[in-house]
Design a protein around this motif. Sequence first.
Motif, short mmCIF file in Angstrom:
data_model
loop_
_atom_site.label_atom_id
_atom_site.label_comp_id
_atom_site.label_asym_id
_atom_site.label_seq_id
_atom_site.Cartn_x
_atom_site.Cartn_y
_atom_site.Cartn_z
N GLN A 117 75.53 -2.64 37.11
CA GLN A 117 74.43 -3.01 36.21
C GLN A 117 75.02 -3.89 35.11
OE1 GLN A 117 71.63 -1.62 37.34
NE2 GLN A 117 72.48 0.01 38.60
N ASP A 119 74.54 -6.72 31.74
CA ASP A 119 73.62 -7.23 30.73
C ASP A 119 73.49 -8.74 30.90
OD1 ASP A 119 75.80 -8.49 29.49
OD2 ASP A 119 75.98 -7.00 27.89
N ILE A 120 72.69 -9.36 30.07
CA ILE A 120 72.39 -10.78 30.22
C ILE A 120 73.61 -11.66 29.98
CG2 ILE A 120 71.72 -11.19 27.83
CD1 ILE A 120 69.94 -12.48 31.03
N HIS A 121 74.66 -11.08 29.37
CA HIS A 121 75.90 -11.82 29.11
C HIS A 121 76.98 -11.51 30.15
CE1 HIS A 121 74.13 -12.97 25.32
NE2 HIS A 121 73.96 -11.70 24.99
N ASN A 123 78.18 -8.63 31.04
CA ASN A 123 79.02 -7.48 30.72
C ASN A 123 78.54 -6.28 31.53
OD1 ASN A 123 80.52 -8.81 28.57
ND2 ASN A 123 78.64 -8.67 27.37
N LEU A 125 77.53 -2.68 32.44
CA LEU A 125 77.01 -1.53 31.71
C LEU A 125 77.30 -0.22 32.44
CD1 LEU A 125 73.50 -3.03 30.84
CD2 LEU A 125 75.52 -2.94 29.36
N THR A 207 71.01 -7.46 37.01
CA THR A 207 70.90 -7.77 35.59
C THR A 207 69.85 -6.88 34.93
OG1 THR A 207 71.46 -10.08 36.07
CG2 THR A 207 70.51 -9.60 33.91
N ILE A 208 70.25 -6.19 33.87
CA ILE A 208 69.35 -5.36 33.09
C ILE A 208 68.99 -6.14 31.83
CG2 ILE A 208 69.04 -3.13 31.94
CD1 ILE A 208 69.47 -2.93 34.98
N TRP A 209 67.74 -6.55 31.73
CA TRP A 209 67.32 -7.36 30.59
C TRP A 209 65.82 -7.22 30.37
CZ3 TRP A 209 64.96 -12.59 31.02
CH2 TRP A 209 64.55 -12.88 32.32
N GLN A 215 60.79 -3.54 33.49
CA GLN A 215 60.89 -3.21 32.08
C GLN A 215 59.55 -3.34 31.36
OE1 GLN A 215 63.79 -2.00 30.63
NE2 GLN A 215 64.52 -2.00 32.75
#
Length: 313
Positions: A117, A119-121, A123, A125, A207-209, A215
């Motif tokens: 998982q 993040d938008i950058h 990284n 998670l 991607t979790i965003w 969401q």
Amino acid sequence: MKFSIVITTCNRLNLLKRAIKSALNQTVPCEVVVADDCSSDETEKYIQSLGNSVVYYRNEVNKGHAETVNIGVQQASGDWIKFLDDDDYLAPNCIAEMTKAILLCPDAVICSCVAAQMDIHDNELSRTPKVGPGLAFYIPQTDIHYGMLLELVPFGTPVQVACRRDAFCQTNGWDSQFDACDDIDSWVRIAQFGHAIFLNQCLAYRTIWPGAHNQKLSFAHRLNTNIRIKEKIYALVDPKHQLHLPTLQKIKNYLRLHWTLAALKQRNFSSFLSILNKTVFSISSWKILLTTTLSRKSHFHNSNIRKFILIKS
């Protein structure tokens, strides 16, 4: 065996470029299909710049995610379909590792892997849990729905999953009425036609965003959709597992507990209060929650599911 990677997109060109790059950079040759749900940005122009390396189809009007997935599969020529949303991407060896495992289990119809998982950058998670021992793990068809019901068999989101094209077509594809769970509903139906494989390797990146579709859905909506999915799974559990099954009502109570805790964890107190009721305090709900949690941590060591190692670690 030929793989087609089917990428669905709508007005996310910057993310789509990354998804396409990951598909084109696979270590084994595979077809890349982009199904565009009537994007109004520069998606079509960009795809045309790629020449014949990508098969492209654009809906004339917006048809939604589920129908766009179905159209993408129709355009594909591979006998295995690897799903990919435009905001996710694959490891370079994803198709190679899946192919290796499938060749050892030719009666498989669905294959999943561990996903990171992000993040938008970009990284990391977290990672989805491993399933079973070894680098690859096989589950007979007669055990799949029992495992899905008790959440011991987490196929995961589209970025993790591939399926045999003929099995997908026999189920008539994704059903848009299961909004945000249309993928899980599809896995449930595909699993009627063969065995499952899990790869305990991180081969996919999700991607979790805030822009992700799931969401935007309320906890109550997700709870109700999950209940409908569990009702379908319950009816498909093989008779040999009937003695071990909780009642359907106990499963529903557990789901309410799960989503109540999820809302509390995210400090969404309005959702927490809206779905909270006395069933979350039942002993059976907490027992199922504890069982699924411990089973995941012990890598699926459950006596009611047979275990087969395909590739030794």
